[in-house]
Design an enzyme around this catalytic site. Structure first.
Site, mmCIF file in Angstrom:
data_model
loop_
_atom_site.group_PDB
_atom_site.id
_atom_site.type_symbol
_atom_site.label_atom_id
_atom_site.label_comp_id
_atom_site.label_asym_id
_atom_site.label_seq_id
_atom_site.Cartn_x
_atom_site.Cartn_y
_atom_site.Cartn_z
ATOM 1 N N ARG A 14 0.834 -1.208 0.000
ATOM 2 C CA ARG A 14 0.000 0.000 0.000
ATOM 3 C C ARG A 14 0.869 1.259 0.000
ATOM 4 N NH1 ARG A 14 -2.516 1.224 4.692
ATOM 5 N NH2 ARG A 14 -1.376 -0.155 6.100
ATOM 6 N N ASP A 62 6.490 -9.422 9.562
ATOM 7 C CA ASP A 62 6.327 -8.273 10.454
ATOM 8 C C ASP A 62 7.744 -7.778 10.755
ATOM 9 O OD1 ASP A 62 6.170 -6.623 12.670
ATOM 10 O OD2 ASP A 62 4.718 -7.860 13.736
ATOM 11 N N VAL A 63 8.081 -6.600 10.259
ATOM 12 C CA VAL A 63 9.478 -6.165 10.363
ATOM 13 C C VAL A 63 9.932 -5.920 11.803
ATOM 14 C CG1 VAL A 63 9.636 -5.184 8.025
ATOM 15 C CG2 VAL A 63 8.950 -3.712 9.955
ATOM 16 N N SER A 141 11.062 11.081 7.847
ATOM 17 C CA SER A 141 9.905 11.982 7.761
ATOM 18 C C SER A 141 10.346 13.387 8.124
ATOM 19 C CB SER A 141 8.807 11.545 8.735
ATOM 20 O OG SER A 141 7.813 12.533 8.822
ATOM 21 N N TYR A 154 6.730 8.776 17.057
ATOM 22 C CA TYR A 154 7.013 8.748 15.615
ATOM 23 C C TYR A 154 8.252 9.606 15.289
ATOM 24 C CZ TYR A 154 5.788 9.113 10.598
ATOM 25 O OH TYR A 154 5.788 9.069 9.220
ATOM 26 N N ALA A 156 10.706 10.380 17.282
ATOM 27 C CA ALA A 156 11.905 9.700 17.813
ATOM 28 C C ALA A 156 12.357 8.622 16.836
ATOM 29 C CB ALA A 156 11.595 9.085 19.174
ATOM 30 N N LYS A 158 11.688 8.416 13.553
ATOM 31 C CA LYS A 158 12.116 8.978 12.266
ATOM 32 C C LYS A 158 13.440 9.740 12.380
ATOM 33 C CE LYS A 158 8.809 7.292 9.768
ATOM 34 N NZ LYS A 158 9.121 6.222 8.823
HETATM 35 P P1 NAP Z 1 0.426 3.565 4.922
HETATM 36 O O1 NAP Z 1 -0.338 3.853 3.694
HETATM 37 O O2 NAP Z 1 -0.268 3.538 6.248
HETATM 38 O O3 NAP Z 1 1.233 2.203 4.698
HETATM 39 C C1 NAP Z 1 2.030 1.673 5.714
HETATM 40 C C2 NAP Z 1 2.766 0.485 5.166
HETATM 41 O O4 NAP Z 1 3.629 -0.031 6.194
HETATM 42 C C3 NAP Z 1 1.828 -0.630 4.754
HETATM 43 O O5 NAP Z 1 2.278 -1.187 3.541
HETATM 44 C C4 NAP Z 1 1.965 -1.631 5.894
HETATM 45 O O6 NAP Z 1 1.789 -2.973 5.479
HETATM 46 C C5 NAP Z 1 3.403 -1.435 6.289
HETATM 47 N N1 NAP Z 1 3.642 -1.921 7.658
HETATM 48 C C6 NAP Z 1 3.156 -1.443 8.813
HETATM 49 N N2 NAP Z 1 3.588 -2.168 9.848
HETATM 50 C C7 NAP Z 1 4.385 -3.148 9.324
HETATM 51 C C8 NAP Z 1 5.132 -4.220 9.893
HETATM 52 N N3 NAP Z 1 5.180 -4.423 11.219
HETATM 53 N N4 NAP Z 1 5.826 -5.024 9.057
HETATM 54 C C9 NAP Z 1 5.803 -4.823 7.708
HETATM 55 N N5 NAP Z 1 5.106 -3.835 7.126
HETATM 56 C C10 NAP Z 1 4.406 -3.000 7.927
HETATM 57 O O7 NAP Z 1 1.578 4.635 5.118
HETATM 58 P P2 NAP Z 1 2.441 5.478 4.045
HETATM 59 O O8 NAP Z 1 1.993 6.875 4.128
HETATM 60 O O9 NAP Z 1 2.528 4.796 2.757
HETATM 61 O O10 NAP Z 1 3.854 5.422 4.798
HETATM 62 C C11 NAP Z 1 4.982 4.736 4.287
HETATM 63 C C12 NAP Z 1 6.214 5.262 5.010
HETATM 64 O O11 NAP Z 1 6.352 6.661 4.757
HETATM 65 C C13 NAP Z 1 6.141 5.114 6.532
HETATM 66 O O12 NAP Z 1 7.416 4.807 7.045
HETATM 67 C C14 NAP Z 1 5.723 6.496 6.991
HETATM 68 O O13 NAP Z 1 6.099 6.747 8.305
HETATM 69 C C15 NAP Z 1 6.463 7.366 5.975
HETATM 70 N N6 NAP Z 1 5.947 8.714 5.827
HETATM 71 C C16 NAP Z 1 4.686 8.944 5.387
HETATM 72 C C17 NAP Z 1 4.249 10.265 5.260
HETATM 73 C C18 NAP Z 1 2.865 10.612 4.764
HETATM 74 O O14 NAP Z 1 2.520 11.816 4.781
HETATM 75 N N7 NAP Z 1 2.053 9.670 4.324
HETATM 76 C C19 NAP Z 1 5.096 11.322 5.589
HETATM 77 C C20 NAP Z 1 6.368 11.042 6.042
HETATM 78 C C21 NAP Z 1 6.805 9.730 6.148
HETATM 79 P P3 NAP Z 1 0.449 -3.822 5.821
HETATM 80 O O15 NAP Z 1 -0.702 -3.037 5.274
HETATM 81 O O16 NAP Z 1 0.694 -5.122 5.135
HETATM 82 O O17 NAP Z 1 0.418 -3.920 7.319
#
Ligand code: NAP
Length: 246
Positions: A14, A62-63, A141, A154, A156, A158
Site C-alpha cells: 500500500r 512483520d518487520v 519523515s 514517531y 523519535a 524517524k
Molecule cells: P500507509 O499507507 O499507512 O502504509 C504503511 C505500510 O507499512 C503498509 O504497507 C503496511 O503494510 C506497512 N507496515 C506497517 N507495519 C508493518 C510491519 N510491522 N511489518 C511490515 N510492514 C508493515 O503509510 P504510508 O503513508 O505509505 O507510509 C509509508 C512510510 O512513509 C512510513 O514509514 C511512513 O512513516 C512514511 N511517511 C509517510 C508520510 C505521509 O505523509 N504519508 C510522511 C512522512 C513519512 P500492511 O498493510 O501489510 O500492514
C-alpha cells in the site's frame, strides 16, 4: 537504470511502499514485495510488476520481529540470488500527546519504524558487504527533522532513522554500499487520510508548493538514490516535502 537488480521494499502493498515497488520495477528491478497484514494488496502489487515483465514475490513479514526479517531475506536470496537494494518503508503511527502516551503506543512505533529498519539494515548490510555493492534507502519523515506535536514516538523513530543512516553509511562506505534516507512531507496515503480535516488544512498551509505530495513523488527520489547515478551520495537525507522543511 535498475535492470538486473533485486530490490526488497518493506510495506510495499500500500501507499508509498507500493509506489516505490512499482517505480523501481518500472526502471527494471525485480522486487520482493513485503507486507505485514495486507496480503491481497501485496499480491496486486506483484501482479502489476509482473505485467511490466519484471519478477516479483510477495513475502509476509512483520518487520518488528527479527525472525520474520531473517526468513524474508532468506526467501529473497533463495528466489532472486540476493538483495541489491533495500528500501525501509514500513511504518505506523500511534499519535498522542506525550503526557498521555502509553508505553505500548511508544513501543509499537519504535519497534516497527526504527527496530524494523535496523533488522533489515543488518541483514542487507551483511549481503551487500560480501558483494561490495548495494543501496539502502530508508523512509524517514519531515517530523523526524522538525519534530511534531502529538508524535513524540514517531518523531523519535524517524530521527533515529536519520542517525542510523549516517552511522551505517560510515560503516559500509568502504564496501561500496551507500546508505541514505528520504524524508517525505505531507503525502496522500491511508496514513494521512485519517487525520481530522482541521489538521489537514493546517498542515497544507505549511507547504510552499501548495499541494500534498503523491507517493510517486517519494518513489522517484528513492529510485534515484537506489541507482548507479547516485554512487557518490551517502549518509544524506533528501527532504521531499514541497518545501515544508525550508
Ligand atoms: P500507509 O499507507 O499507512 O502504509 C504503511 C505500510 O507499512 C503498509 O504497507 C503496511 O503494510 C506497512 N507496515 C506497517 N507495519 C508493518 C510491519 N510491522 N511489518 C511490515 N510492514 C508493515 O503509510 P504510508 O503513508 O505509505 O507510509 C509509508 C512510510 O512513509 C512510513 O514509514 C511512513 O512513516 C512514511 N511517511 C509517510 C508520510 C505521509 O505523509 N504519508 C510522511 C512522512 C513519512 P500492511 O498493510 O501489510 O500492514
Amino acid at each position: 537504470m535498475l535492470t538486473g537488480k533485486t530490490a526488497l521494499v518493506t510495506g510495499a502493498g500500500r501507499g508509498i511502499g507500493r509506489a516505490i515497488a512499482l517505480t523501481l520495477a518500472g526502471y527494471g528491478a525485480d522486487v520482493v514485495v513485503n507486507y505485514s497484514g495486507s496480503k491481497e494488496a501485496a499480491e496486486q502489487t506483484v501482479g502489476e510488476i509482473e505485467a511490466m515483465g519484471r519478477k516479483a514475490l510477495a513475502v509476509q513479514a512483520d518487520v518488528s520481529l527479527e525472525e520474520d526479517c531473517k526468513r524474508m531475506f532468506d526467501t529473497a536470496v533463495k528466489t532472486f540470488g540476493g538483495v541489491d537494494i533495500l528500501v525501509n518503508n514500513a511504518g505506523i503511527t500511534r499519535d498522542n500527546l506525550a503526557v498521555r502516551m502509553s508505553e505500548a503506543e511508544f513501543d509499537a512505533v519504535l519497534d516497527t519504524n526504527l527496530k524494523g529498519a535496523f533488522f533489515c539494515m543488518k541483514l542487507a548490510g551483511k549481503l551487500m558487504m560480501k558483494k561490495r555493492r548495494g543501496r539502502i534507502v530508508s523512509i524517514s519523515s519531515i517530523s523526524g527533522v522538525r519534530g511534531n506535536a502529538g508524535q513524540i514516538n514517531y518523531c523519535a523513530a524517524k530521527a533515529g532513522i536519520i542517525g542510523m543512516t549516517k552511522s551505517l553509511a560510515r560503516e559500509l562506505s568502504s564496501r561500496g554500499v551507500t546508505v541514505n534516507a528520504v524524508a517525505p512531507g505531507y503525502i496522500d496515503t491511508d496514513m494521512t487520510a485519517v487525520l481530522p480535516e482541521k489538521v489537514k488544512e493546517a498542515v497544507l498551509a505549511q507547504v510552499p508548493l501548495g499541494r500534498m505530495g503523491s507517493p510517486e513523488d517519494i518513489a522517484e527520489a528513492v529510485a534515484f538514490l537506489a541507482s548507479d547515478k547516485a554512487g557518490y551520495i551517502t549518509g544524506q537525507v533528501i527532504q521531499v516535502d514541497g518545501g515544508m522543511g525550508i
